[in-house]
Design an enzyme around this catalytic site. Structure first.
Site, PDB file in Angstrom:
ATOM      1  CG  ASP A  15      -1.988  -1.005   1.227  1.00 59.06           C
ATOM      2  OD1 ASP A  15      -2.109  -1.727   0.208  1.00 59.06           O
ATOM      3  OD2 ASP A  15      -2.732  -1.097   2.223  1.00 59.06           O
ATOM      4  N   GLY A  41      -3.455  -5.268   1.301  1.00 58.06           N
ATOM      5  CA  GLY A  41      -4.179  -6.312   0.575  1.00 58.06           C
ATOM      6  C   GLY A  41      -5.215  -6.891   1.508  1.00 58.06           C
ATOM      7  CE  LYS A  42     -10.930  -4.680  -0.412  1.00 54.88           C
ATOM      8  NZ  LYS A  42     -10.791  -3.540   0.499  1.00 54.88           N
ATOM      9  CG  ASN A  45      -4.797  -5.523   5.048  1.00 60.70           C
ATOM     10  OD1 ASN A  45      -3.570  -5.543   5.025  1.00 60.70           O
ATOM     11  ND2 ASN A  45      -5.505  -4.626   4.389  1.00 60.70           N
ATOM     12  CD  GLU A 141      -8.179  -6.340  -2.621  1.00 60.77           C
ATOM     13  OE1 GLU A 141      -8.327  -5.113  -2.720  1.00 60.77           O
ATOM     14  OE2 GLU A 141      -7.289  -6.858  -1.912  1.00 60.77           O
ATOM     15  CG  ASN A 185     -19.337  -2.212   2.738  1.00 58.47           C
ATOM     16  OD1 ASN A 185     -20.167  -2.465   1.863  1.00 58.47           O
ATOM     17  ND2 ASN A 185     -18.177  -1.653   2.465  1.00 58.47           N
ATOM     18  CB  THR A 221     -19.187  -4.151   8.655  1.00 59.07           C
ATOM     19  OG1 THR A 221     -19.006  -4.127   7.247  1.00 59.07           O
ATOM     20  CG2 THR A 221     -18.612  -5.453   9.200  1.00 59.07           C
ATOM     21  CB  SER A 224     -18.761   5.377  12.655  1.00 60.69           C
ATOM     22  OG  SER A 224     -19.794   5.997  11.920  1.00 60.69           O
ATOM     23  N   GLY A 252     -12.411  -2.941   8.036  1.00 63.50           N
ATOM     24  CA  GLY A 252     -13.251  -4.099   7.691  1.00 63.50           C
ATOM     25  C   GLY A 252     -12.437  -5.383   7.721  1.00 63.50           C
ATOM     26  CG  ASP A 253      -9.201  -5.818   5.117  1.00 62.79           C
ATOM     27  OD1 ASP A 253     -10.191  -6.282   4.516  1.00 62.79           O
ATOM     28  OD2 ASP A 253      -8.383  -5.048   4.584  1.00 62.79           O
TER      29      ASP A 253
HETATM   30  O1  RIB Z   1      -9.091  -3.220   2.722  1.00 60.70           O
HETATM   31  C1  RIB Z   1      -7.955  -2.417   2.628  1.00 60.70           C
HETATM   32  C2  RIB Z   1      -7.038  -2.926   1.550  1.00 60.70           C
HETATM   33  O2  RIB Z   1      -7.669  -2.784   0.292  1.00 60.70           O
HETATM   34  C3  RIB Z   1      -5.746  -2.173   1.413  1.00 60.70           C
HETATM   35  O3  RIB Z   1      -4.742  -2.671   2.261  1.00 60.70           O
HETATM   36  C4  RIB Z   1      -5.426  -2.261  -0.062  1.00 60.70           C
HETATM   37  O4  RIB Z   1      -4.300  -3.017  -0.343  1.00 60.70           O
HETATM   38  C5  RIB Z   1      -6.676  -2.832  -0.712  1.00 60.70           C
HETATM   39  O5  RIB Z   1      -6.513  -4.151  -1.043  1.00 60.70           O
END
Ligand code: RIB
Length: 301
Positions: A15, A41-42, A45, A141, A185, A221, A224, A252-253
């Site tokens: 990122d 990356g979702k 993460n 993704e 979401n 989700t 807030s 969210g991750d």
């Molecule tokens: O959900 C957040 C992520 O979305 C980021 O880290 C980015 O890499 C995208 O994949």
């Protein structure tokens, strides 16, 4: 894998984030603030969140044979993730360009690279892990045929299949019957159900529509506001913690990773969602994706 193990299959990105007062409009250039680069990356993460929060996690992804891929693998090893399923691709590693405004809202463009090269053959190659995990956690993704294959394989083997349908994209309707727990979401839920979602009542209706398509349970989700649990009977709302957000990237991750850890420990969905809300409230208070994901000892529950 052990039957309380969490298997995450998904994306790995680097990122590149810039803070800015306001997100640029089409055609506009804005001068931003500090630039940071970090692991994201979702898929990654969510794997890192589950690992830091106490899960036994294996992460399967595809990265390039480049410096970003090398750094990502080194980082996942440092986290203690089982990286034996990380595959190298001839394509470049995934990169995400992220802008974050002063209200902590973000805007992300992903160059998928190697993530787009995670094939059905790669899924077949890790069938043993997929069939023996307790929970399989997926996002969108990586290519949809691979997501579909992994979900079907795991569901039929008796694992709990969790799908965070982000980013939303067209899905084969047949996929839904292999999803035990769907974590969208509000926008994603609206996309997949075809119904408007802007409050608890509309989310309940849309969740019921997804259950009619074959999805088992849902946790919606709601940023807030909190999270809505729909298990079939009356829904339960878990309020979010009130905190000052600086960057919502990976909130969210973190929620999804934390949720899977709590479920793997035998907690109810309500207890798991409380744990996940506490974890994501910490994530939004720091800049970056994996940089901001908390460790178990930081959660006071
Ligand atoms: O959900 C957040 C992520 O979305 C980021 O880290 C980015 O890499 C995208 O994949």
């Amino acid at each position: 894998m052990s039957n309380n193990g969490i298997l995450v299959i998904g994306s790995s990105n680097t990122d590149m984030t810039v803070k800015t007062k306001a997100l640029p409009r089409p055609g506009e250039t804005v001068l931003g603030g500090v630039f940071t680069m970090g692991a994201g990356g979702k898929g990654a993460n969510q794997a890192v969140a589950a690992q830091r929060l106490g899960g036994k996690v294996k992460f399967i992804c595809k990265v390039g044979k480049d410096i970003f891929g090398d750094n990502s693998i080194a980082q996942y090893k440092k986290e203690g993730l089982d990286t034996s399923g990380v595959i190298r691709s001839e394509l470049p590693s995934g990169v995400a360009l992220i802008s974050v405004d002063e209200h902590a809202e973000n805007c992300i463009v992903v160059a998928s690279g190697a993530n787009g090269d995670l094939t059905e053959a790669d899924i077949d190659a890790c069938a043993k892990d997929i069939k023996s995990c307790g929970i399989l956690l997926l996002q969108l993704e990586t290519p949809i045929p691979s997501v579909f294959k992994a979900a079907k394989m795991a569901h039929e083997a008796g694992a709990t299949v969790v799908l965070n349908p982000a980013p939303a994209c067209p899905l084969p309707e047949e996929l839904f019957k292999y999803i035990d727990l769907f974590i969208p979401n509000e926008t994603e839920l609206s996309t997949f159900s075809g119904l408007p979602v802007d409050d608890v009542a509309s989310a309940e209706k849309a969740a019921a529509a997804m259950q009619a398509k074959g999805v088992g349970k849902l946790i919606v989700t709601m940023g807030s506001k909190g999270a809505l649990i729909c298990e079939g009977g009356p829904s339960v709302f878990v309020p979010a913690h009130k905190v000052k957000a600086v960057d919502t990237t990976a909130a969210g991750d973190t929620f999804c990773g934390a949720l899977c850890v709590a479920v793997s420990e035998g907690k109810s969905l309500q207890e798991a969602a409380k744990f996940a809300c506490a974890a994501s409230a910490l994530t939004v208070q720091k800049i970056g994706a994996q940089n901001s994901i908390p460790f178990r000892k930081e959660i006071n529950l």
